[in-house]
Design a protein around this motif. Sequence first.
Motif, PDB file in Angstrom:
ATOM      1  N   ARG A  44       0.833  -1.215   0.000  1.00 25.55           N
ATOM      2  CA  ARG A  44       0.000   0.000   0.000  1.00 25.55           C
ATOM      3  C   ARG A  44       0.863   1.259   0.000  1.00 25.55           C
ATOM      4  NH1 ARG A  44      -5.398  -1.041   0.830  1.00 25.55           N
ATOM      5  NH2 ARG A  44      -5.875  -3.041   1.813  1.00 25.55           N
ATOM      6  N   ASP A  45       1.947   1.232   0.784  1.00 27.49           N
ATOM      7  CA  ASP A  45       2.843   2.387   0.818  1.00 27.49           C
ATOM      8  C   ASP A  45       3.527   2.596  -0.528  1.00 27.49           C
ATOM      9  OD1 ASP A  45       2.231   2.838   3.490  1.00 27.49           O
ATOM     10  OD2 ASP A  45       3.978   1.728   4.231  1.00 27.49           O
ATOM     11  N   LEU A  46       3.938   1.496  -1.158  1.00 23.90           N
ATOM     12  CA  LEU A  46       4.588   1.597  -2.460  1.00 23.90           C
ATOM     13  C   LEU A  46       3.615   2.124  -3.515  1.00 23.90           C
ATOM     14  CD1 LEU A  46       7.096   1.197  -4.187  1.00 23.90           C
ATOM     15  CD2 LEU A  46       6.381  -1.182  -4.534  1.00 23.90           C
ATOM     16  N   ALA A  47       2.377   1.644  -3.463  1.00 25.24           N
ATOM     17  CA  ALA A  47       1.368   2.121  -4.415  1.00 25.24           C
ATOM     18  C   ALA A  47       1.139   3.620  -4.257  1.00 25.24           C
ATOM     19  CB  ALA A  47       0.058   1.356  -4.222  1.00 25.24           C
ATOM     20  N   ALA A  48       1.009   4.086  -3.018  1.00 21.75           N
ATOM     21  CA  ALA A  48       0.790   5.512  -2.771  1.00 21.75           C
ATOM     22  C   ALA A  48       2.001   6.331  -3.232  1.00 21.75           C
ATOM     23  CB  ALA A  48       0.516   5.755  -1.289  1.00 21.75           C
ATOM     24  N   PHE A  49       3.214   5.828  -2.955  1.00 18.46           N
ATOM     25  CA  PHE A  49       4.417   6.547  -3.356  1.00 18.46           C
ATOM     26  C   PHE A  49       4.527   6.610  -4.876  1.00 18.46           C
ATOM     27  CE2 PHE A  49       8.971   6.702  -4.423  1.00 18.46           C
ATOM     28  CZ  PHE A  49       9.285   7.931  -3.840  1.00 18.46           C
ATOM     29  N   SER A  50       4.165   5.518  -5.566  1.00 26.01           N
ATOM     30  CA  SER A  50       4.258   5.511  -7.034  1.00 26.01           C
ATOM     31  C   SER A  50       3.299   6.524  -7.651  1.00 26.01           C
ATOM     32  CB  SER A  50       4.026   4.113  -7.599  1.00 26.01           C
ATOM     33  OG  SER A  50       2.690   3.720  -7.426  1.00 26.01           O
ATOM     34  N   VAL A  51       2.119   6.673  -7.066  1.00 26.48           N
ATOM     35  CA  VAL A  51       1.163   7.669  -7.557  1.00 26.48           C
ATOM     36  C   VAL A  51       1.705   9.074  -7.309  1.00 26.48           C
ATOM     37  CG1 VAL A  51      -1.140   8.653  -7.187  1.00 26.48           C
ATOM     38  CG2 VAL A  51      -0.847   6.174  -7.356  1.00 26.48           C
TER      39      VAL A  51
END
Length: 131
Positions: A44-51
Amino acid sequence: MQSYTIGQAARLLGVSPDTARRWADAGRMTTHRDESGRRLIDGRDLAAFSVELARAGGGEEDVSHTSVRNAFPGIVTAIKLGDVAAQVEIQAGPHRLVSLLTREAVEELGLEVGMEATARVKSTNVHIDRV
């Protein structure tokens, strides 16, 4: 929840593992350690950071977004335009590569003799990326 190693996160973000480590060290990406001491990033953290990264226009400037990995950077040496199709020749070091593509693609890329371009080869197809 799935977690990713620094290397996996770097690949998904389109950056080098060193860049991902620097971001983690600077606190831009939240990491935690597993039982063997590896740094992991929650999905979830990686997804948010990628966005966030995409919105900011982050990432490495000259990274090409393509699935084709066999790249031959060179110079356009010839372009033959037909009504529908085109032939583009690139000299990449000692290699002469020829690609058949649509005239529209050549025009959209703004290809001209003498400009830098990269021929990307996947199977029997040659893709042209403008530099």
